[in-house]
Design a protein around this motif. Structure first.
Motif, PDB file in Angstrom:
ATOM      1  N   LYS A   1       0.858  -1.183   0.000  1.00 30.46           N
ATOM      2  CA  LYS A   1       0.000   0.000   0.000  1.00 30.46           C
ATOM      3  C   LYS A   1       0.901   1.242   0.000  1.00 30.46           C
TER       4      LYS A   1
ATOM      5  N   GLU B   1       2.267   2.026  -3.446  1.00 28.35           N
ATOM      6  CA  GLU B   1       1.327   2.354  -4.525  1.00 28.35           C
ATOM      7  C   GLU B   1       1.685   3.691  -5.133  1.00 28.35           C
TER       8      GLU B   1
ATOM      9  N   THR C   1      -0.033   6.279  -6.281  1.00 25.81           N
ATOM     10  CA  THR C   1      -0.600   7.516  -5.764  1.00 25.81           C
ATOM     11  C   THR C   1      -1.491   7.235  -4.569  1.00 25.81           C
ATOM     12  N   SER C   2      -1.655   8.245  -3.757  1.00 25.64           N
ATOM     13  CA  SER C   2      -2.646   8.138  -2.692  1.00 25.64           C
ATOM     14  C   SER C   2      -3.024   9.560  -2.290  1.00 25.64           C
ATOM     15  N   ASP C   3      -4.214   9.666  -1.661  1.00 26.01           N
ATOM     16  CA  ASP C   3      -4.612  11.016  -1.276  1.00 26.01           C
ATOM     17  C   ASP C   3      -3.846  11.432  -0.025  1.00 26.01           C
TER      18      ASP C   3
ATOM     19  N   SER D   1      -4.750   9.573   3.215  1.00 23.85           N
ATOM     20  CA  SER D   1      -4.245   8.191   3.261  1.00 23.85           C
ATOM     21  C   SER D   1      -2.732   8.178   3.466  1.00 23.85           C
TER      22      SER D   1
END
Lengths: 580, 156
Positions: free
Chosen positions: A356, A359, A361-363, A366
Motif C-alpha cells: 500500500k 502504490e 498515488t494516494s490522497d 491516506s
C-alpha cells in the motif's frame, strides 16, 4: 433289586460331567482373557493411529510452509537480479548525483569532469529525469545558463514534481532559501491532493524538521491543512482510514499456543471462538507497547538540519521510481512469505499493507495514515510518524473502538462441553449415549448429569451380564428328559437320576451365577472408571475455560489504556465534541 | 499471560491466524444515513442524555417511563443522528433476564431471557451488551449500532 441298585454307579458320569464343565470353564476364561487382550490392543492401535494422524497433518503443514519459504527465497533472488538488470543503470545516475553534490561541496573536481560524466549519463538514461537534472547542475556550476535552462526544462518535462523537489532541496543545500521555496511552491502546485506521488512523503519529512526554513514550513503546513480539511469532508476517505487502522491493529494480534488447553479444545466446539477473542484482545497490549515507543521517541530537532536535508535528498535520488514498482511489490510479497514462515495468508495480509505504501498515488489523508502506520515503507522517520498519528488521531481512536466492539460482539464467556461417544476410550468401547454440559452449569450438577448418563449407558451391559433364572430352563429340560427316559426303563434308576440330575443343574447354576456376578462387577468397575475419567476431563475443561477467560478479560482491559494513549497523543490538535 | 501467546510473526499454527474477524453487519452498514447524521453520531452524548437513559433503565412506573422516553425521543431528534430504533442494554433484573430493549414509543421496556428471540436489529448486539465497557447500545434504522460508554463517548 439290591443287585440292580449295586450295578448302577453314577460316579464316573458325575466325574465326567465335572471334567467337561471344568474344561469348558477354563476354556471360556482363557477365551475371555484373549478377547480382553484383543480389545486392549484395538484400543491402543486406535490411539496410536490418532496420534500418527495428527503428527502426519502437522508434518504436511510444516512441509508446505517450508516449500513456500524455499520457493520465495529463490524468487526473491531472481526478482532482485531482474531489478538490477533492468534498472541498474539508474543506480549509477543516483550514485553519480550524490557524488557530484559532494564534489561541489569539496570543490576538488573540475567542471569538465562533471560535465563529461553528466552528459554521458544523459545519453545512457533516456527516460530518467535525474540525468538531465545532473547536466543542469553541471551547467549551473560552470555558469552556462543556456545549457542549465535547457536541461532543467528537459528534466521538468520528464518529471515535473521530482525535478521541482530536487532543485528545491539542492538549492536549500546551497543556502539559497528563497529560490528553494519558489521551487517548493512549484512542486506543491504540481500535486493533486487526491493522487500524491510517493516522494511527497519526503516533503512531509522535510517539513516536520523545518528543513525549508519558516517560509517553507508555513507554505507546506498551509497547503496540507487546506488539503486535509477538503478531503476529510468525504466520509468515504475517512472510513477508509479507519479501516486501514483496523487492519493495522489486526496485525498486532498474537497466536494462542494451545498447549495446556487440550481438553477444552477437544470437548468444546466453541473453543475456536474463544481463541479468536483472546487473539484479538492480545492486539491491545501489543499496540500500547509499539505506539508508546513511537510516542516517547526522542523527537528533538536535530542540531544540524543539513544532515537531515542530505538524508532527504539522498532518499529522493536513491529511492526507486514508479517503473520499478511492480518488481518491488513482488520482492515485498516474497520477503513477507519468508518472514511469516510460509503462512501464505498472513504473508498476503502483511504484503498488502506494505505494498500500500508503494502504490503509485494516494490522497493526502491516506498518505498521513500510511506515515502513521507504516513509516518504514514510506521512508519517513519516527518524528514524521508521530506527527501523522496526531493528524489521524480520530481515525486511530475510531479503529480501536470498532476493533474492540467487533470482537466483543463475537465474544463468548461460557462454552458447551460435548461429551460424545468419542470423548474417551471407555466412551468408544461402551457407546456412551452422550451429554452436553455448559461451563456455566454448577459443577456438582454437571457431575450428576455425567453420572446419570454413564448409568444409562452401562445399564444394558450390566443387565445382559447379570444372572437370570431362565438360565435353568435349558439344562432343566435336558436333565428332565434324561430322567423321564430312565424312569420308563426303571423307576428306581429314574428316581436316582432325578436326584443326581437336579443336583447337577443346581451345581451348574451356582457356577453360572458366580460367573455372571463377576461380569456384573467388572462392568460396574468399568462404569466407575469411565465416570471418573469423564469427571476428570470435565473438571480440567472447567479450569481451562476459567484460565482462558481470565486471560481474555485481562487483555480486554487494556482498551482504556490504548484509548488514553491516543487521547493524550502529544502532537494531536483535535479534540472531541458533544453532540447535544 | 504465562506464555500462552506466540507472537504473530512467529510460526502460526492456528488456521484462522491470517484473517481478521468479519466485521459485524451492524457496525458497517452505513449506506442509508447521510453524512451529517453519521458525523453527529460520532460526537459524545451529553451527561443529561446518559443520565436519563440510566433513569429510564431502572424506572418501574409506566408513566415515568413514558415521560423519560418522550424527553429522550425529543433529544435524539434534536441531535440529528437519524432514525433511532431504540436502545439495547444489559438487564440488571437478574435471572432469568439477561438483556432488554428500550424503544421510545409504545411498549417501552422489554426484557429478554437467553432463549428469547430478540428483534433482528437488536439481536447482533446480545453479546456486546454483556461487556461492562458499554452502558447501552443505540440501534439505528439504517443498521448501524453504536455502543455508548458511561461517559457518553460513542465507541465508533
Amino acid at each position: 433289586m439290591a443287585d440292580v441298585r449295586a450295578s448302577v454307579d453314577f460316579g464316573p458320569v458325575m466325574r465326567a460331567l465335572e471334567t467337561v464343565q471344568s474344561n469348558l470353564g477354563g476354556q471360556i476364561d482363557s477365551l475371555g482373557m484373549e478377547v480382553g487382550q484383543a480389545r486392549q490392543d484395538i484400543k491402543n492401535t486406535g490411539s496410536e493411529l490418532q496420534a500418527l494422524r495428527k503428527e502426519f497433518l502437522d508434518y504436511v503443514e510444516q512441509a508446505t510452509r517450508t516449500a513456500n519459504v524455499q520457493r520465495s527465497e529463490t524468487k526473491v533472488g531472481s526478482v532482485k537480479a531482474q531489478l538490477d538488470r533492468e534498472f541498474g543503470h539508474y543506480s549509477v545516475v543516483r550514485r553519480s548525483s550524490v557524488g557530484m553534490l559532494q564534489a561541489f561541496d569539496v570543490g576538488n573536481v573540475s567542471n569538465n569532469a562533471v560535465q563529461a560524466i553528466s552528459e554521458e549519463l544523459m545519453i545512457q538514461s533516456p527516460r530518467y529525469w535525474l540525468a538531465p537534472g545532473l547536466v543542469a547542475l553541471a551547467a549551473w556550476s560552470r555558469d552556462d545558463e543556456g545549457m542549465a535552462k535547457k536541461s532543467i526544462e528537459e528534466a521538468f518535462r520528464r518529471d515535473r514534481s521530482k525535478t521541482s523537489l530536487f532543485f528545491a532541496l539542492v538549492l536549500r543545500r546551497q543556502g539559497r532559501n528563497p529560490a528553494a521555496v519558489r521551487w517548493l511552491r512549484h512542486y506543491l502546485a504540481s500535486l493533486d491532493p487526491h493522487a500524491l506521488t510517493r516522494e511527497f512523503a519526503v516533503i512531509l519529512e522535510a517539513s516536520s524538521y523545518g528543513a525549508f526554513g519558516p517560509a517553507g514550513q508555513a507554505l507546506v503546513a498551509e497547503k496540507m491543512a487546506t488539503w486535509v480539511r477538503e478531503l476529510r469532508n468525504n466520509q468515504e476517505i475517512v472510513e477508509s482510514q479507519v479501516k486501514n487502522w483496523i487492519k493495522e491493529i489486526g496485525t498486532r494480534r498474537d497466536v494462542v499456543v494451545q498447549d495446556g488447553y487440550e481438553v477444552l479444545a477437544q470437548l468444546a466446539p466453541g473453543w475456536s471462538e474463544m481463541v479468536q477473542q483472546m487473539e484479538s484482545a492480545s492486539a491491545l497490549p501489543n499496540l500500547i507497547e509499539v505506539y508508546q515507543a513511537v510516542r516517547d521517541h526522542d523527537s528533538s530537532i536535530p542540531s544540524t538540519l543539513e544532515e537531515q536535508l542530505d538524508q532527504i535528498l539522498d532518499a529522493l535520488v536513491t529511492d526507486y521510481d514508479e517503473e520499478e514498482l511492480p518488481l518491488r511489490r513482488e520482492v515485498v510479497y516474497h520477503e513477507a512469505v519468508i518472514e511469516e514462515n510460509g503462512d501464505l495468508g498472513r504473508a498476503q495480509e502483511r504484503a498488502d499493507l506494505l505494498t500500500k505504501a508503494l502504490e503509485q498515488t494516494s490522497d493526502v489523508v491516506s498518505l498521513q495514515t500510511m506515515a502513521a502506520i507504516n513509516p518504514e515503507a514510506l521512508g519517513v522517520s519516527i518524528q514524521t510518524q508521530r506527527v501523522a498519528i496526531g493528524v489521524g488521531q480520530s481515525d486511530f481512536r475510531s479503529a480501536v473502538h470498532r476493533f474492540v466492539a467487533n470482537y466483543r460482539a463475537h465474544s463468548v464467556n461460557h462454552l458447551d462441553l460435548n461429551f460424545d461417544q468419542n470423548h474417551s476410550n471407555y466412551a468408544q468401547t461402551y457407546k456412551f449415549t452422550g451429554v452436553t454440559l455448559n461451563t456455566a452449569t454448577a459443577e456438582a450438577s454437571g457431575i450428576e448429569q455425567l453420572e446419570q448418563t454413564w448409568r444409562t449407558t452401562m445399564e444394558s451391559y450390566i443387565d445382559a451380564a447379570s444372572f437370570k433364572n431362565k438360565w435353568y430352563i435349558k439344562p432343566g429340560l435336558i436333565a428332565g428328559a434324561i430322567c423321564l427316559v430312565l424312569l420308563i426303563i426303571s423307576v428306581v434308576v429314574g428316581i436316582v437320576a432325578l436326584v443326581v440330575g437336579g443336583g447337577a443343574v443346581w451345581f451348574l447354576g451356582e457356577q453360572e451365577k458366580k460367573k455372571c456376578g463377576k461380569k456384573v462387577a467388572d462392568a460396574e468397575q468399568a462404569r466407575d472408571n469411565a465416570l471418573a475419567l469423564s469427571v476428570q476431563m470435565y473438571r480440567d475443561a472447567l479450569a481451562q475455560r476459567t484460565d482462558a477467560f481470565l486471560i481474555y478479560e485481562e487483555l480486554d482491559d487494556h482498551e482504556a489504556e490504548v484509548l488514553r494513549m491516543i487521547d493524550t497523543w502529544p502532537t494531536a490538535v483535535s479534540s472531541s465534541e458533544e453532540v447535544a | 499471560m504465562s506464555g500462552i501467546f506466540r507472537n504473530g510473526r512467529g510460526l502460526g499454527s492456528a488456521d484462522h491466524g491470517g484473517q481478521l474477524m468479519p466485521p459485524s453487519a451492524g457496525l458497517q452498514s452505513m449506506t442509508v444515513a447521510d453524512n451529517y447524521a453519521l458525523s453527529q453520531r460520532k460526537k459524545a452524548r451529553n451527561a443529561e442524555v446518559v443520565d436519563t437513559v440510566l433513569r429510564l433503565d431502572s424506572a418501574v412506573d409506566q408513566s415515568v417511563q413514558k415521560e423519560l422516553a418522550d424527553w429522550l425521543r425529543d433529544r435524539y431528534s434534536e441531535m440529528g443522528v437519524g432514525e433511532l430504533l431504540g436502545l439495547f442494554s444489559k438487564c440488571y433484573l437478574g435471572a432469568p433476564y439477561v438483556d432488554h430493549q428500550i424503544v421510545l414509543t409504545g411498549d417501552i421496556i422489554q426484557h429478554f431471557k437467553p432463549e428469547d428471540v430478540v428483534p433482528v436489529a437488536f439481536a447482533a448486539n446480545r453479546r456486546l451488551v454483556q461487556s461492562a465497557a458499554y452502558l447501552y447500545i443505540e440501534v439505528y434504522a439504517d443498521g448501524q449500532s453504536i455502543p455508548i460508554r458511561a461517559d457518553g463517548t460513542p465507541a465508533i
